[in-house]
Write a protein that holds these residues in place. Structure first.
Motif, PDB file in Angstrom:
ATOM      1  N   LEU A 126       5.966   9.104 -16.322  1.00 44.50           N
ATOM      2  CA  LEU A 126       5.134   9.466 -15.170  1.00 44.50           C
ATOM      3  C   LEU A 126       5.158   8.384 -14.102  1.00 44.50           C
ATOM      4  N   TRP A 127       5.140   7.135 -14.540  1.00 43.79           N
ATOM      5  CA  TRP A 127       5.031   6.032 -13.575  1.00 43.79           C
ATOM      6  C   TRP A 127       6.315   5.819 -12.784  1.00 43.79           C
ATOM      7  N   VAL A 128       7.421   6.339 -13.289  1.00 42.48           N
ATOM      8  CA  VAL A 128       8.656   6.307 -12.505  1.00 42.48           C
ATOM      9  C   VAL A 128       8.498   7.184 -11.264  1.00 42.48           C
ATOM     10  N   TRP A 129       7.922   8.385 -11.462  1.00 40.80           N
ATOM     11  CA  TRP A 129       7.679   9.282 -10.333  1.00 40.80           C
ATOM     12  C   TRP A 129       6.648   8.689  -9.378  1.00 40.80           C
ATOM     13  N   VAL A 130       5.629   8.041  -9.926  1.00 42.61           N
ATOM     14  CA  VAL A 130       4.635   7.367  -9.077  1.00 42.61           C
ATOM     15  C   VAL A 130       5.324   6.319  -8.212  1.00 42.61           C
ATOM     16  N   GLY A 131       6.237   5.563  -8.811  1.00 40.20           N
ATOM     17  CA  GLY A 131       6.951   4.531  -8.069  1.00 40.20           C
ATOM     18  C   GLY A 131       7.831   5.106  -6.968  1.00 40.20           C
ATOM     19  N   ILE A 132       8.508   6.219  -7.262  1.00 34.93           N
ATOM     20  CA  ILE A 132       9.382   6.861  -6.264  1.00 34.93           C
ATOM     21  C   ILE A 132       8.560   7.372  -5.083  1.00 34.93           C
ATOM     22  N   ILE A 133       7.443   8.048  -5.399  1.00 31.01           N
ATOM     23  CA  ILE A 133       6.589   8.586  -4.335  1.00 31.01           C
ATOM     24  C   ILE A 133       5.981   7.448  -3.523  1.00 31.01           C
ATOM     25  N   LEU A 134       5.563   6.381  -4.199  1.00 28.95           N
ATOM     26  CA  LEU A 134       4.983   5.237  -3.503  1.00 28.95           C
ATOM     27  C   LEU A 134       5.997   4.593  -2.558  1.00 28.95           C
ATOM     28  N   ALA A 135       7.251   4.516  -2.985  1.00 28.27           N
ATOM     29  CA  ALA A 135       8.305   3.956  -2.126  1.00 28.27           C
ATOM     30  C   ALA A 135       8.477   4.806  -0.868  1.00 28.27           C
ATOM     31  N   TYR A 136       8.427   6.135  -1.051  1.00 26.93           N
ATOM     32  CA  TYR A 136       8.519   7.030   0.109  1.00 26.93           C
ATOM     33  C   TYR A 136       7.325   6.807   1.038  1.00 26.93           C
ATOM     34  N   TYR A 137       6.124   6.666   0.464  1.00 21.18           N
ATOM     35  CA  TYR A 137       4.917   6.440   1.268  1.00 21.18           C
ATOM     36  C   TYR A 137       5.055   5.167   2.114  1.00 21.18           C
ATOM     37  N   ILE A 138       5.581   4.139   1.511  1.00 17.25           N
ATOM     38  CA  ILE A 138       5.728   2.865   2.225  1.00 17.25           C
ATOM     39  C   ILE A 138       6.661   3.035   3.423  1.00 17.25           C
ATOM     40  N   LEU A 139       7.785   3.704   3.196  1.00 18.06           N
ATOM     41  CA  LEU A 139       8.747   3.908   4.283  1.00 18.06           C
ATOM     42  C   LEU A 139       8.169   4.769   5.396  1.00 18.06           C
ATOM     43  N   SER A 140       7.528   5.890   5.031  1.00 18.38           N
ATOM     44  CA  SER A 140       7.001   6.802   6.054  1.00 18.38           C
ATOM     45  C   SER A 140       5.826   6.197   6.802  1.00 18.38           C
ATOM     46  N   THR A 141       5.127   5.256   6.193  1.00 14.74           N
ATOM     47  CA  THR A 141       4.012   4.582   6.860  1.00 14.74           C
ATOM     48  C   THR A 141       4.507   3.546   7.858  1.00 14.74           C
ATOM     49  N   LEU A 142       5.617   2.911   7.545  1.00 13.08           N
ATOM     50  CA  LEU A 142       6.103   1.801   8.364  1.00 13.08           C
ATOM     51  C   LEU A 142       7.097   2.218   9.442  1.00 13.08           C
ATOM     52  N   LEU A 143       7.925   3.228   9.157  1.00 14.13           N
ATOM     53  CA  LEU A 143       8.981   3.611  10.100  1.00 14.13           C
ATOM     54  C   LEU A 143       8.424   4.358  11.313  1.00 14.13           C
ATOM     55  N   PRO A 144       9.151   4.368  12.435  1.00 16.07           N
ATOM     56  CA  PRO A 144       8.740   5.165  13.604  1.00 16.07           C
ATOM     57  C   PRO A 144       8.519   6.625  13.208  1.00 16.07           C
ATOM     58  N   ILE A 145       7.600   7.286  13.883  1.00 14.12           N
ATOM     59  CA  ILE A 145       7.174   8.625  13.477  1.00 14.12           C
ATOM     60  C   ILE A 145       8.285   9.665  13.579  1.00 14.12           C
ATOM     61  N   ASP A 146       9.301   9.407  14.393  1.00 14.79           N
ATOM     62  CA  ASP A 146      10.365  10.400  14.546  1.00 14.79           C
ATOM     63  C   ASP A 146      11.452  10.274  13.471  1.00 14.79           C
ATOM     64  N   LYS A 147      11.330   9.291  12.596  1.00 11.07           N
ATOM     65  CA  LYS A 147      12.366   9.096  11.574  1.00 11.07           C
ATOM     66  C   LYS A 147      12.141  10.029  10.387  1.00 11.07           C
ATOM     67  N   MET A 148      11.319   9.621   9.428  1.00 12.25           N
ATOM     68  CA  MET A 148      11.124  10.446   8.231  1.00 12.25           C
ATOM     69  C   MET A 148      10.165  11.606   8.490  1.00 12.25           C
ATOM     70  N   ILE A 149       9.003  11.299   9.069  1.00 12.37           N
ATOM     71  CA  ILE A 149       7.998  12.338   9.304  1.00 12.37           C
ATOM     72  C   ILE A 149       8.522  13.376  10.290  1.00 12.37           C
ATOM     73  N   GLY A 150       9.086  12.925  11.389  1.00 11.02           N
ATOM     74  CA  GLY A 150       9.577  13.837  12.417  1.00 11.02           C
ATOM     75  C   GLY A 150      10.703  14.733  11.951  1.00 11.02           C
ATOM     76  N   LYS A 151      11.464  14.275  10.956  1.00 12.77           N
ATOM     77  CA  LYS A 151      12.607  15.059  10.480  1.00 12.77           C
ATOM     78  C   LYS A 151      12.273  15.915   9.254  1.00 12.77           C
ATOM     79  N   LEU A 152      11.499  15.383   8.314  1.00 16.57           N
ATOM     80  CA  LEU A 152      11.210  16.106   7.074  1.00 16.57           C
ATOM     81  C   LEU A 152      10.088  17.125   7.212  1.00 16.57           C
TER      82      LEU A 152
END
Length: 480
Positions: A160-186
């Motif tokens: 379970l914690w592997v999936w938690v880690g993967i999702i957390l990594a995505y959260y970190i990227l989407s929080t830090l990157l410009p809004i048109d990168k991950m959020i704007g595209k996905l």
């Protein structure tokens, strides 16, 4: 079926009529330069196409709310239809529109700062703390929830914690990157998938062998297995939150207020997405009431499966939509909470940056604010998921109530039709005060005593607000 069709029609009509009234009361200025243009930094402030903003905002505010909340609300019976329709038009959409447009008018400020402008510095400080905590709760809930769902879908292939880690990594990227990168595209892709899933269910309801219960006086009652333990008022009005009104929406609207190119888009983006969410909630509520035979069958099935709305959503999708439904269910039931979790953390970052006046153009400044948020959220994953969710539900509706009072104050100061938010503010105050008095996570008072206490607290809060608003209106009048 007739009640269901009428309910959808009323929501659509509400957008074109009441939505226009609300827009006129606010008074849009199509020549006014928006924060996306005036304060552009290509990180958070960035002009985006209207269709893209609509889909991002829809997914931001929706998440699993109009699915899980609607399924749980359907356990009360057709009364859920009434709350979804009336709540969406007269409370939720108004709440979302004004919270978004006031952010547009105030340089894209977060909701806590807007509350401070109209309800004073003390309330601003309270709301700063309250909203950040709420957003961390949302991020934590939507970190563990999807991880458990994916872990179950993959047959516990990984820990379970592997999936938690993967999702957390995505959260970190989407929080830090410009809004048109991950959020704007996905987000637009997942938003379309969620709408297609709802459309598929709608077609199945119309052309399949399903009998949607009608909203009649006989059915307008609490149809849960234990009405005394789960009284329709206030439990239904907290259970169905995102499908009717949700304070979380007010934390998300400033994200899109920083991307909107013209004020005329406000009704489509803020009012329109709430109405769309209401339609989705109606479809899921109807599907839940019919797929298991009737409301009684739904209650029995939910009881046998630990009141697990995720299980019910998966069963409904797979059986009503087939193999295609399985793919859409994966996208909707897994992607929807993830795409609410990441924007929860992003909103928390923006609120803290507003508080500390911290420029977010540099990545190191975004890291200073974001890292502590993720550390706290990860620590909260060690707490029982059910406890966090229960407190989130009440906190969410309480935030919506505070925002409604804030908008009411704004309308009073501007000498506009303040009753459009005063009435829902009074109602939601009664809901939240009664809920905390009656709920297991609250004071667990007897129902009658809780109703009496909720009424008294609502009266006190209303009188205090009115006294404060009258006094502060004089100050605003002098400043104008």
């Amino acid at each position: 079926m007739i009640s269901f069709v009428i309910a959808i029609a009323v929501l659509v009509i509400g957008y074109y009529t009441y939505g226009k009234l609300v827009e006129n009361i606010f008074g849009i200025d199509t020549k006014r330069e928006t924060p996306a243009i005036r304060l552009r930094d290509d990180i958070d402030f960035m002009p985006l196409p209207a269709w893209r903003i609509f889909l991002i905002q829809f997914l931001n505010i929706a998440g699993l709310g109009p699915i899980f909340g609607a399924i749980a609300g359907a356990m009360f019976g057709p009364a859920a239809f009434l709350w979804i329709v009336l709540g969406s038009i007269f409370a939720g959409a108004v709440h979302d529109y004004f919270s978004g447009m006031l952010s547009v008018r105030h340089n894209g400020l977060s909701i806590s700062e807007i509350v401070g402008i109209y309800l004073g510095p003390k309330m601003k400080h309270i709301m700063r703390f309250f909203t950040v905590i709420l957003l961390i709760f949302v991020g934590t809930v939507f970190l563990m929830g999807p991880a458990k769902i994916i872990d179950g879908m993959t047959g516990n292939m990984w820990n379970l914690w592997v999936w938690v880690g993967i999702i957390l990594a995505y959260y970190i990227l989407s929080t830090l990157l410009p809004i048109d990168k991950m959020i704007g595209k996905l987000y637009p892709v997942f938003g379309i998938a969620m709408l297609l899933m709802a459309l598929g269910l709608l077609i199945a309801l119309f052309f399949g062998d399903y009998q949607i219960p009608e909203l009649t006086p006989a059915n307008l009652r609490n149809m849960t297995t234990d009405p005394k333990a789960t009284p329709l008022f206030p439990i239904l009005f907290v259970t169905i939150a995102c499908g009717a009104i949700s304070g979380f929406h007010a934390t998300q609207s400033p994200l899109m207020a920083r991307c909107m190119q013209n004020e005329r888009l406000g009704r489509k983006i803020f009012f329109g997405t709430m109405i769309t969410e209401g339609v989705v909630a109606l479809i899921w509520a109807a599907a839940a009431m019919t797929f298991f035979g009737n409301v009684g069958g739904l209650n029995e099935a939910m009881l046998a499966n630990g009141n697990n709305a995720a299980w019910a959503a998966n069963e409904i999708s797979l059986n009503m939509l087939g193999h295609v439904g399985g793919i859409l269910a994966l996208l909707g039931i897994v992607a929807a909470p993830i795409t609410s979790g990441d924007t929860a953390f992003r909103s928390a970052r923006l609120i803290l940056s507003d508080i500390f006046k911290n420029d977010q153009k540099k990545i190191k400044n975004r890291l200073y604010i974001s890292v502590p948020l993720f550390i706290i959220a990860f620590a909260l994953t060690q707490i029982d998921f059910g406890i966090i969710w229960r407190y989130f539900a009440w906190s969410n509706q309480t935030l919506a109530t505070v925002v409604l009072w804030t908008i009411t104050a704004y309308l009073i100061y501007e000498q506009k039709m303040f009753w459009i938010t005063l009435i829902p503010a009074l109602f939601m105050t009664m809901v939240c005060t009664t809920y905390i008095l009656i709920a297991p996570e609250g004071f667990q008072l007897d129902n009658d005593l809780a109703y009496m206490g909720g009424g008294i607290l609502t009266l006190i809060i209303s009188l205090l607000f009115w006294y404060y608003a009258v006094q502060r209106k004089k100050v605003f009048a002098q400043l104008m």
